[in-house]
Design an enzyme around this catalytic site. Structure first.
Site, PDB file in Angstrom:
ATOM      1  N   GLU A   1       1.464   2.435  -6.446  1.00 31.85           N
ATOM      2  CA  GLU A   1       0.775   1.505  -6.756  1.00 31.85           C
ATOM      3  C   GLU A   1       0.043   1.952  -8.068  1.00 31.85           C
ATOM      4  OE1 GLU A   1      -1.924  -0.477  -4.220  1.00 31.85           O
ATOM      5  OE2 GLU A   1      -2.255  -1.762  -5.304  1.00 31.85           O
TER       6      GLU A   1
ATOM      7  N   LYS B   1       1.969  -8.522  -7.303  1.00 31.45           N
ATOM      8  CA  LYS B   1       1.198  -8.504  -6.257  1.00 31.45           C
ATOM      9  C   LYS B   1       1.164  -9.867  -5.990  1.00 31.45           C
ATOM     10  CE  LYS B   1      -2.267  -5.311  -3.761  1.00 31.45           C
ATOM     11  NZ  LYS B   1      -2.686  -4.669  -4.197  1.00 31.45           N
TER      12      LYS B   1
ATOM     13  N   CYS C   1       1.598  -2.989  -1.873  1.00 29.36           N
ATOM     14  CA  CYS C   1      -0.047  -2.117  -1.610  1.00 29.36           C
ATOM     15  C   CYS C   1      -0.236  -3.552   0.008  1.00 29.36           C
ATOM     16  CB  CYS C   1      -0.573  -2.000  -1.570  1.00 29.36           C
ATOM     17  SG  CYS C   1      -2.006  -1.223  -0.311  1.00 29.36           S
TER      18      CYS C   1
HETATM   19  N1  LIG Z   1      -4.250  -1.522  -2.847  1.00 27.75           N
HETATM   20  C1  LIG Z   1      -4.486  -2.145  -2.431  1.00 27.75           C
HETATM   21  O1  LIG Z   1      -4.211  -2.988  -2.083  1.00 27.75           O
HETATM   22  N2  LIG Z   1      -5.186  -1.090  -0.901  1.00 27.75           N
HETATM   23  C2  LIG Z   1      -5.700  -2.875   0.049  1.00 27.75           C
HETATM   24  C3  LIG Z   1      -6.043  -1.377   1.649  1.00 27.75           C
HETATM   25  C4  LIG Z   1      -4.722  -1.269   2.221  1.00 27.75           C
HETATM   26  O2  LIG Z   1      -4.222  -2.641   2.524  1.00 27.75           O
HETATM   27  O3  LIG Z   1      -4.525  -0.817   3.458  1.00 27.75           O
END
Ligand SMILES: NC(=O)NCCC(=O)O
Length: 365
Positions: free
Chosen positions: A100, A177, A214
């Site tokens: 990401e 996203k 993510c």
């Molecule tokens: N990049 C991101 O969305 N991280 C959030 C934390 C997670 O989903 O573990």
């Protein structure tokens, strides 16, 4: 919480378990044993020269009478993209996905705009997309490039976007996203908006792919919608830290592969990133200058519940997986989750549940 000194779950198990126990533990943790790929010697030599880890596994499907195997090589990786992509090409990779926001530090914890928003660029013709187009064309490889997108055609709105570049070098499209974390130091809502492109699936020469970025991996319906649109491989480029999510990591993408009869590729950053100024996130923690430890552990999971071991928690890495996409339909025909799913009933009930005058169906004495 362990940092770089704790290399990986796999290394720990191998160090401490007697062989017969190790085999049983691996069977339960990882499903059927995957064949290790015989990757070229020069690929290992290049990986060692460039100081990153290289591993490869094959997901095999049963031979069918009417369809030939639909073999595709995919990979999940970390920094130093060009050198790593060259090694991926030596290993015959067809589709590659980066982590990401791969072009930048994961600075969304800081809530400072500059200099971090300077990393945002056009998905269609920004410098990163042009760089990836060259890689894609040179290596005949589909490239999935997750970036911070600046949409200058719509008032410079920023998005967390994955650009999908065909092996011809053309930009096939982009996906955004959908879910923005509001947890711990993940102060991402300061920077970009919730995606507005739905759940696109990209038909590539090597199979139908989608990207669930993510935090979307915590949302089963997000995976489901990519699958309903026909995704055979769903990439999950991530940036996540040990204290928050390491116990969720081995479960979520793997469960999504099982529940949706598809392959999933969970890709995480490695290491600790330090920022010049202290920040807090309203959670009682003292002001600090780093996000915590990004624990890597990237892996690929299959619809039959098998999975690769994870890459290291502490080193850059390239994980090559050889998938036979026929496995998706084969598992679907056995388990029938798609056929037995009551989507019409869920759709009807969800349509009611989101109404402001809805009251939950709770039967009481
Ligand atoms: N990049 C991101 O969305 N991280 C959030 C934390 C997670 O989903 O573990």
């Amino acid at each position: 919480m362990a940092g770089a000194e704790w290399k990986s779950l796999e290394e720990c198990l191998e160090k401490h378990l007697p062989l017969p126990d190790l085999q049983e533990v691996k069977r339960v943790l990882y499903g059927k044993e995957l064949r290790k790929l015989d990757l070229p010697r020069e690929a290992f030599e290049a990986a060692s020269r460039e100081d990153f880890e290289l591993q490869g596994y094959a997901f095999e499907a049963a031979e069918e009478q009417l369809r030939r195997p639909r073999i595709v090589h995919v990979s999940a990786l970390h920094r130093r993209i060009k050198a790593i992509v060259e090694v991926a090409a030596m290993c015959g990779v067809n589709i590659i996905c980066f982590q990401e926001a791969w072009t930048m530090p994961f600075a969304f914890c800081t809530r400072e705009k500059l200099p971090w928003t300077e990393f945002a660029e056009s998905a269609e013709d920004g410098p990163t997309t042009r760089f990836c187009q060259k890689l894609a064309k040179n290596h005949d490889m589909v490239v999935v490039s997750p970036i911070l997108e600046r949409d200058s055609e719509h008032g410079d709105v920023l998005w967390n976007t994955a650009v999908v570049i065909s092996n011809s070098g053309a930009v096939l499209g982009k996906t955004r996203k959908n879910h923005i974390p509001r947890v711990g130091d993940f102060n991402e809502s300061t920077y970009y908006m919730e995606g507005n492109l739905g759940h696109p699936v990209f038909q590539t020469q090597f199979g139908r792919i989608a990207v669930n970025i993510c935090y979307g991996r915590h949302h089963p319906l997000n995976w489901l919608m990519y699958s309903i649109n026909g995704a055979e491989i769903i990439f999950n480029p991530s940036a996540t830290i040990g204290a928050l999510s390491e116990s969720l990591w081995p479960i979520e993408a793997r469960n999504a592969a099982i529940a949706n009869h598809c392959f999933t590729c969970a890709i995480n950053r490695v290491g600790t990133e330090h920022f010049p100024n202290e920040f807090t996130s309203g959670d009682g923690k003292k002001a600090h200058q780093d996000f915590g430890y990004f624990y890597g552990s990237s892996y690929v999971a299959a619809p039959d519940s098998s999975r690769t071991p994870g890459l290291s928690r502490s080193r850059d890495g390239l994980l090559v997986a050889k998938l036979d996409l026929n496995l998706c339909q084969q598992v679907n025909d056995v388990w029938n989750f798609k056929m037995t799913g009551r989507y019409e009933m869920y759709a009807r009930e969800l349509a009611e549940a989101v109404k402001s005058n809805y009251s939950p169906t709770i039967v009481k004495e």
